[in-house]
Scaffold this active site. Sequence first.
Site, PDB file in Angstrom:
ATOM      1  N   CYS A 253      58.165 103.653  66.182  1.00  0.00           N
ATOM      2  CA  CYS A 253      56.904 102.915  66.053  1.00  0.00           C
ATOM      3  C   CYS A 253      57.322 101.497  65.712  1.00  0.00           C
ATOM      4  CB  CYS A 253      56.050 103.506  64.936  1.00  0.00           C
ATOM      5  SG  CYS A 253      54.689 102.432  64.418  1.00  0.00           S
ATOM      6  N   THR A 254      56.704 100.522  66.380  1.00  0.00           N
ATOM      7  CA  THR A 254      57.172  99.141  66.218  1.00  0.00           C
ATOM      8  C   THR A 254      56.881  98.561  64.834  1.00  0.00           C
ATOM      9  OG1 THR A 254      55.134  98.390  67.295  1.00  0.00           O
ATOM     10  CG2 THR A 254      57.106  98.604  68.679  1.00  0.00           C
ATOM     11  N   HIS A 255      56.070  99.260  64.045  1.00  0.00           N
ATOM     12  CA  HIS A 255      55.860  98.810  62.668  1.00  0.00           C
ATOM     13  C   HIS A 255      57.083  99.092  61.785  1.00  0.00           C
ATOM     14  CE1 HIS A 255      51.577  98.542  63.716  1.00  0.00           C
ATOM     15  NE2 HIS A 255      51.336  97.995  62.531  1.00  0.00           N
TER      16      HIS A 255
ATOM     17  N   GLU B  74      50.691  97.350  57.422  1.00  0.00           N
ATOM     18  CA  GLU B  74      49.561  96.433  57.652  1.00  0.00           C
ATOM     19  C   GLU B  74      49.106  95.789  56.340  1.00  0.00           C
ATOM     20  OE1 GLU B  74      47.866  95.358  60.498  1.00  0.00           O
ATOM     21  OE2 GLU B  74      49.499  96.278  61.620  1.00  0.00           O
TER      22      GLU B  74
ATOM     23  N   CYS C 108      54.242  98.836  71.582  1.00  0.00           N
ATOM     24  CA  CYS C 108      53.648  99.910  70.798  1.00  0.00           C
ATOM     25  C   CYS C 108      54.103 101.228  71.403  1.00  0.00           C
ATOM     26  CB  CYS C 108      52.124  99.776  70.888  1.00  0.00           C
ATOM     27  SG  CYS C 108      51.242 101.208  70.261  1.00  0.00           S
ATOM     28  N   ASN C 109      54.722 102.056  70.581  1.00  0.00           N
ATOM     29  CA  ASN C 109      55.194 103.350  71.085  1.00  0.00           C
ATOM     30  C   ASN C 109      54.027 104.261  71.444  1.00  0.00           C
ATOM     31  OD1 ASN C 109      58.399 103.814  70.254  1.00  0.00           O
ATOM     32  ND2 ASN C 109      57.364 102.224  69.102  1.00  0.00           N
ATOM     33  N   THR C 110      52.965 104.193  70.642  1.00  0.00           N
ATOM     34  CA  THR C 110      51.838 105.097  70.842  1.00  0.00           C
ATOM     35  C   THR C 110      51.191 104.855  72.211  1.00  0.00           C
ATOM     36  OG1 THR C 110      51.494 104.970  68.450  1.00  0.00           O
ATOM     37  CG2 THR C 110      49.746 105.967  69.746  1.00  0.00           C
TER      38      THR C 110
ATOM     39  N   TYR D  55      46.596 102.889  65.780  1.00  0.00           N
ATOM     40  CA  TYR D  55      46.524 103.528  67.097  1.00  0.00           C
ATOM     41  C   TYR D  55      46.987 104.985  67.015  1.00  0.00           C
ATOM     42  CZ  TYR D  55      45.642  99.488  70.218  1.00  0.00           C
ATOM     43  OH  TYR D  55      45.087  98.440  70.909  1.00  0.00           O
ATOM     44  N   GLY D  56      47.833 105.280  66.041  1.00  0.00           N
ATOM     45  CA  GLY D  56      48.385 106.638  65.907  1.00  0.00           C
ATOM     46  C   GLY D  56      47.344 107.696  65.605  1.00  0.00           C
TER      47      GLY D  56
ATOM     48  N   ASP E 117      49.974  95.140  70.510  1.00  0.00           N
ATOM     49  CA  ASP E 117      50.154  96.288  69.618  1.00  0.00           C
ATOM     50  C   ASP E 117      48.832  96.452  68.863  1.00  0.00           C
ATOM     51  OD1 ASP E 117      51.476  98.311  68.079  1.00  0.00           O
ATOM     52  OD2 ASP E 117      51.700  96.895  66.443  1.00  0.00           O
ATOM     53  N   SER E 118      48.766  97.483  68.035  1.00  0.00           N
ATOM     54  CA  SER E 118      47.561  97.682  67.225  1.00  0.00           C
ATOM     55  C   SER E 118      47.433  96.616  66.138  1.00  0.00           C
ATOM     56  CB  SER E 118      47.629  99.051  66.548  1.00  0.00           C
ATOM     57  OG  SER E 118      48.772  99.106  65.708  1.00  0.00           O
TER      58      SER E 118
HETATM   59  N1  DGL Z   1      53.063 100.009  66.283  1.00  0.00           N
HETATM   60  C1  DGL Z   1      52.473 100.994  67.124  1.00  0.00           C
HETATM   61  C2  DGL Z   1      53.463 102.016  67.596  1.00  0.00           C
HETATM   62  O1  DGL Z   1      54.574 101.638  67.880  1.00  0.00           O
HETATM   63  C3  DGL Z   1      51.111 101.508  66.693  1.00  0.00           C
HETATM   64  C4  DGL Z   1      51.041 102.143  65.362  1.00  0.00           C
HETATM   65  C5  DGL Z   1      49.624 102.474  64.933  1.00  0.00           C
HETATM   66  O2  DGL Z   1      48.756 101.608  65.012  1.00  0.00           O
HETATM   67  O3  DGL Z   1      49.399 103.621  64.521  1.00  0.00           O
HETATM   68  O4  DGL Z   1      53.168 103.173  67.784  1.00  0.00           O
END
Ligand code: DGL
Length: 286
Positions: A199-201, A167, A89-91, A58-59, A27-28
């Site tokens: 988003c996994t966050h 983060e 990571c969804n992105t 990553y978004g 993931d990011s």
């Molecule tokens: N956790 C990631 C996701 O699911 C990346 C989020 C990011 O870094 O913007 O999209």
Amino acid sequence: MRFWVVLTYDGENTPPGGIVLAIGIYDSGLGGLSVWRELRRSTKARLLYFGDTSHVPYGEKTQAQLEGYFWEIVGFFLTKGCQAVVVACNTSSALVVPRVAGKVDIPVFGIIERAVDAVLEVSDGRVGVLATRATAESGAYQRAFAEAAPDTKVFVQSAPKLVPLVEAGEINSDLTRQALKEYIDPLLAENIDTLLLGCTHYPFLRESIAELAGPAVRIVDPAPALAVQVGEMFPAWQADQLGKAASCDTQFWVSGDPQTFKTTAELLLKEELPAVGFYHMSGEKV
Ligand code: DGL
């Protein structure tokens, strides 16, 4: 770029050579840990977690940048002997996984389809999706729902402030609640019955999200569904082996500051992690 890998794993607990099968998860940054904590329960594989913290969020990245990161991270996983990749990571699942299909010779698991399946199991037809800007703008969830359940109404809300807050370990601050309210209110106005954490966050903000969304809205974290899918291919240890094998047979690596990652990860997971390694990402291999 194409990787040729000889798979020696034959379905036994320990493959020839005594090396336990390894799966790379990335993931990011911290978000993929919401997938990792499910995965370590569903598979017996050794896990290698990579947080690309030099490139978070990553978004806000382009498709070309994200694809470049993917190849560099897969290259790193292969040097570590990984035989599967979980894009936690969804992105990257939205923007990269469809483009690399068939170009990598080890299985690559993305999260989009699993998330859609998990939502359709519980939704009555009005779905809100909280996602990063890149995921929202990619149209990946809109397309995936249109294909799987054309009658479902889908409202995708981009939520760019949330990843930096997670983060920073700000999971309960006023700032975080304000940002969540800003993103969730428009979805509530659409009368959604289900809210997908796209988003996994976001699972690390689940408590506040559930509170703001209210009891009538079901919250879906797709991580368990993804972990089940990976576990079906790489099954879990028997119950008597679980404690030993699953306790923390994971290596953690990041491309940014290892100590910052470790400290915040421990705060989010409420457990101690082993030392975190540093891997330099050039970020140039597109
Ligand atoms: N956790 C990631 C996701 O699911 C990346 C989020 C990011 O870094 O913007 O999209």
